[in-house]
Scaffold this motif. Sequence first.
Motif, PDB file in Angstrom:
ATOM      1  N   VAL A  36       0.665  -1.042  -0.092  1.00 12.45           N
ATOM      2  CA  VAL A  36      -0.036  -0.076  -0.011  1.00 12.45           C
ATOM      3  C   VAL A  36       0.988   1.088  -0.073  1.00 12.45           C
ATOM      4  N   PRO A  37       0.358   2.428  -0.563  1.00 20.10           N
ATOM      5  CA  PRO A  37       1.232   3.638  -0.445  1.00 20.10           C
ATOM      6  C   PRO A  37       1.206   4.255   1.010  1.00 20.10           C
ATOM      7  N   TYR A  38       2.394   4.928   1.037  1.00 20.95           N
ATOM      8  CA  TYR A  38       2.372   5.466   2.582  1.00 20.95           C
ATOM      9  C   TYR A  38       1.621   6.562   2.911  1.00 20.95           C
ATOM     10  N   GLY A  39       0.978   7.077   3.885  1.00 19.55           N
ATOM     11  CA  GLY A  39       0.207   8.338   3.914  1.00 19.55           C
ATOM     12  C   GLY A  39      -0.302   8.110   5.636  1.00 19.55           C
ATOM     13  N   SER A  40      -0.748   9.196   5.899  1.00 20.02           N
ATOM     14  CA  SER A  40      -1.240   9.365   7.151  1.00 20.02           C
ATOM     15  C   SER A  40      -2.241   8.121   7.578  1.00 20.02           C
ATOM     16  N   ALA A  41      -3.198   7.650   6.533  1.00 18.53           N
ATOM     17  CA  ALA A  41      -4.118   6.640   6.894  1.00 18.53           C
ATOM     18  C   ALA A  41      -3.386   5.273   6.668  1.00 18.53           C
ATOM     19  N   THR A  42      -2.194   5.063   6.263  1.00 15.17           N
ATOM     20  CA  THR A  42      -1.409   3.791   6.413  1.00 15.17           C
ATOM     21  C   THR A  42      -0.254   3.758   7.226  1.00 15.17           C
ATOM     22  N   HIS A  43      -0.056   4.832   8.177  1.00 16.60           N
ATOM     23  CA  HIS A  43       1.103   4.894   9.125  1.00 16.60           C
ATOM     24  C   HIS A  43       0.647   3.744  10.120  1.00 16.60           C
ATOM     25  N   HIS A  44       1.594   2.746  10.298  1.00 13.77           N
ATOM     26  CA  HIS A  44       1.496   1.784  11.291  1.00 13.77           C
ATOM     27  C   HIS A  44       0.335   1.007  10.902  1.00 13.77           C
ATOM     28  N   LEU A  45      -0.069   0.613   9.761  1.00 16.58           N
ATOM     29  CA  LEU A  45      -1.214  -0.012   9.256  1.00 16.58           C
ATOM     30  C   LEU A  45      -1.086  -1.404  10.017  1.00 16.58           C
ATOM     31  N   ILE A  46       0.003  -1.881   9.887  1.00 13.18           N
ATOM     32  CA  ILE A  46       0.463  -3.147  10.584  1.00 13.18           C
ATOM     33  C   ILE A  46       1.237  -3.050  11.921  1.00 13.18           C
ATOM     34  N   GLY A  47       0.530  -2.868  12.903  1.00  8.73           N
ATOM     35  CA  GLY A  47       1.469  -2.743  14.509  1.00  8.73           C
ATOM     36  C   GLY A  47       0.982  -3.926  15.310  1.00  8.73           C
ATOM     37  N   ALA A  48       1.323  -3.753  16.292  1.00  4.79           N
ATOM     38  CA  ALA A  48       1.219  -4.914  17.435  1.00  4.79           C
ATOM     39  C   ALA A  48      -0.216  -5.439  17.327  1.00  4.79           C
ATOM     40  N   PRO A  49      -1.316  -4.888  17.305  1.00  8.39           N
ATOM     41  CA  PRO A  49      -2.562  -5.807  17.430  1.00  8.39           C
ATOM     42  C   PRO A  49      -2.861  -6.455  16.024  1.00  8.39           C
ATOM     43  N   GLN A  50      -2.260  -5.974  14.776  1.00  9.00           N
ATOM     44  CA  GLN A  50      -2.477  -6.657  13.415  1.00  9.00           C
ATOM     45  C   GLN A  50      -1.395  -8.033  13.744  1.00  9.00           C
ATOM     46  N   LEU A  51      -0.388  -7.659  14.043  1.00  6.85           N
ATOM     47  CA  LEU A  51       0.726  -8.865  14.290  1.00  6.85           C
ATOM     48  C   LEU A  51       0.064  -9.894  14.982  1.00  6.85           C
ATOM     49  N   ALA A  52      -0.413  -9.351  16.248  1.00  2.00           N
ATOM     50  CA  ALA A  52      -0.936 -10.652  17.234  1.00  2.00           C
ATOM     51  C   ALA A  52      -2.199 -11.333  16.614  1.00  2.00           C
ATOM     52  N   ARG A  53      -2.770 -10.992  15.673  1.00  3.61           N
ATOM     53  CA  ARG A  53      -3.896 -11.814  14.662  1.00  3.61           C
ATOM     54  C   ARG A  53      -3.247 -12.751  13.763  1.00  3.61           C
ATOM     55  N   MET A  54      -1.920 -12.406  13.583  1.00  2.00           N
ATOM     56  CA  MET A  54      -1.516 -13.473  12.298  1.00  2.00           C
ATOM     57  C   MET A  54      -0.883 -14.800  12.994  1.00  2.00           C
ATOM     58  N   LYS A  55      -0.962 -15.677  12.220  1.00  2.00           N
ATOM     59  CA  LYS A  55      -0.666 -17.190  12.470  1.00  2.00           C
ATOM     60  C   LYS A  55       0.895 -17.175  12.857  1.00  2.00           C
ATOM     61  N   PRO A  56       1.138 -18.197  14.167  1.00  2.75           N
ATOM     62  CA  PRO A  56       2.539 -18.110  14.601  1.00  2.75           C
ATOM     63  C   PRO A  56       3.366 -18.624  13.355  1.00  2.75           C
ATOM     64  N   SER A  57       3.016 -19.376  12.338  1.00  2.00           N
ATOM     65  CA  SER A  57       3.664 -19.981  11.104  1.00  2.00           C
ATOM     66  C   SER A  57       3.633 -19.002  10.144  1.00  2.00           C
ATOM     67  N   ALA A  58       3.001 -17.412  10.227  1.00  3.72           N
ATOM     68  CA  ALA A  58       3.095 -16.911   9.057  1.00  3.72           C
ATOM     69  C   ALA A  58       4.312 -16.088   8.734  1.00  3.72           C
ATOM     70  N   VAL A  59       4.339 -15.669   7.579  1.00  4.89           N
ATOM     71  CA  VAL A  59       5.572 -14.850   7.177  1.00  4.89           C
ATOM     72  C   VAL A  59       5.026 -13.378   6.640  1.00  4.89           C
ATOM     73  N   LEU A  60       5.440 -12.401   7.067  1.00  3.03           N
ATOM     74  CA  LEU A  60       5.098 -10.864   6.885  1.00  3.03           C
ATOM     75  C   LEU A  60       6.025 -10.296   5.599  1.00  3.03           C
ATOM     76  N   VAL A  61       5.743  -9.925   4.459  1.00  2.00           N
ATOM     77  CA  VAL A  61       6.492  -9.242   3.580  1.00  2.00           C
ATOM     78  C   VAL A  61       6.061  -7.961   3.232  1.00  2.00           C
ATOM     79  N   ASN A  62       6.937  -6.811   3.375  1.00  4.06           N
ATOM     80  CA  ASN A  62       6.574  -5.406   3.122  1.00  4.06           C
ATOM     81  C   ASN A  62       7.596  -4.977   1.995  1.00  4.06           C
ATOM     82  N   THR A  63       7.169  -4.612   0.681  1.00  2.00           N
ATOM     83  CA  THR A  63       7.796  -3.986  -0.059  1.00  2.00           C
ATOM     84  C   THR A  63       7.057  -2.709  -0.576  1.00  2.00           C
TER      85      THR A  63
END
Length: 325
Positions: A207-234
């Motif tokens: 996603v593009p960066y802006g005030s609406a997407t700042h820390h779109l993925i933070g601690a609450p979102q990471l807590a929802r992911m599977k323990p086996s999951a991979v996160l990629v940010n490009t």
Amino acid sequence: MPYKACIALSRRVPEILLERLREHADIRMPESDAPPDLVSLMREADYALVIPGDRVDRALLDACPRLKMVSTVSAGFDHIDVDACTAWNVRVCNTPGAVVASTADMAFALLLSAARRVVEADAFVRAGRWNKEAAPLFGMDVHHKRMGIIGLGRIGMELAKRARGFDMDVAYHNRRRLSPEEEERLGVRYLNLDTLLEQSDAVMVQVPYGSATHHLIGAPQLARMKPSAVLVNTSRGGVVDDAALAEALRQGRIAAAGLDVTEGEPEVHPELLKLPNVVLTPHSGASTRETHLRMTLEAFDNLLDAIHGEPLRNCVNPAKKEESA
């Protein structure tokens, strides 16, 4: 004699590429490959070609009153004060089309590297630890898993195409849901963000960066992911909270990550540098010779559009009449 526009190039460009521009404008560029004094270079220019290392701000615009348009050889334009350019009636154009396929390639490379622990395995072999008694470095299969794409723009769509080649189930989350026909054509299905995070084996942030997407993925979102999951940010640094990501990786709340961008780059959060389960690359998603050539030519096209008074195809701050055209 008719007036001939002046284009300032912030870096040297091979002469063979300049033929099209020289037909329509006088060219100014540095005499060496060292970063130039942009004010001196652009003071008399009507148009400018810049790269991400060049800062285009109010001070530069004040010193360059003839400037009408800035074309950046990049998809991102964080280095340009777009609001100031708009106030000075200077159009800003980028090169989003040229980077799409290579950025999708990089995202998939990071996914494979992180999931299969390629960087760890390389270090393992180089350290002389590979022998008959060595325990295998178990990773995660990518094929037949679920990919969740956050931001199904042009790069996200290219990711979906690559995922189908790995027989992956592809879900996506967008601000705007695609039509059923588009979803069927792309082989994707829509999920809300929380559900996508909970169900995906690979979460791809694009996603593009802006005030609406700042820390779109933070601690609450990471807590929802599977323990086996991979996160990629490009996408852009700042879309992911790197401190929260480092903590999640350290505690094993997610398995691994692949990052081509970081907050405050080129600085990297020190905790990320300590972790073996994160693959880091230096914002090089578009760093191929072929893509850089395409970016340069696309930036030239932007300049020629402006010189000829044509609609600007890649303008990020169009004038009102361009918006309504």
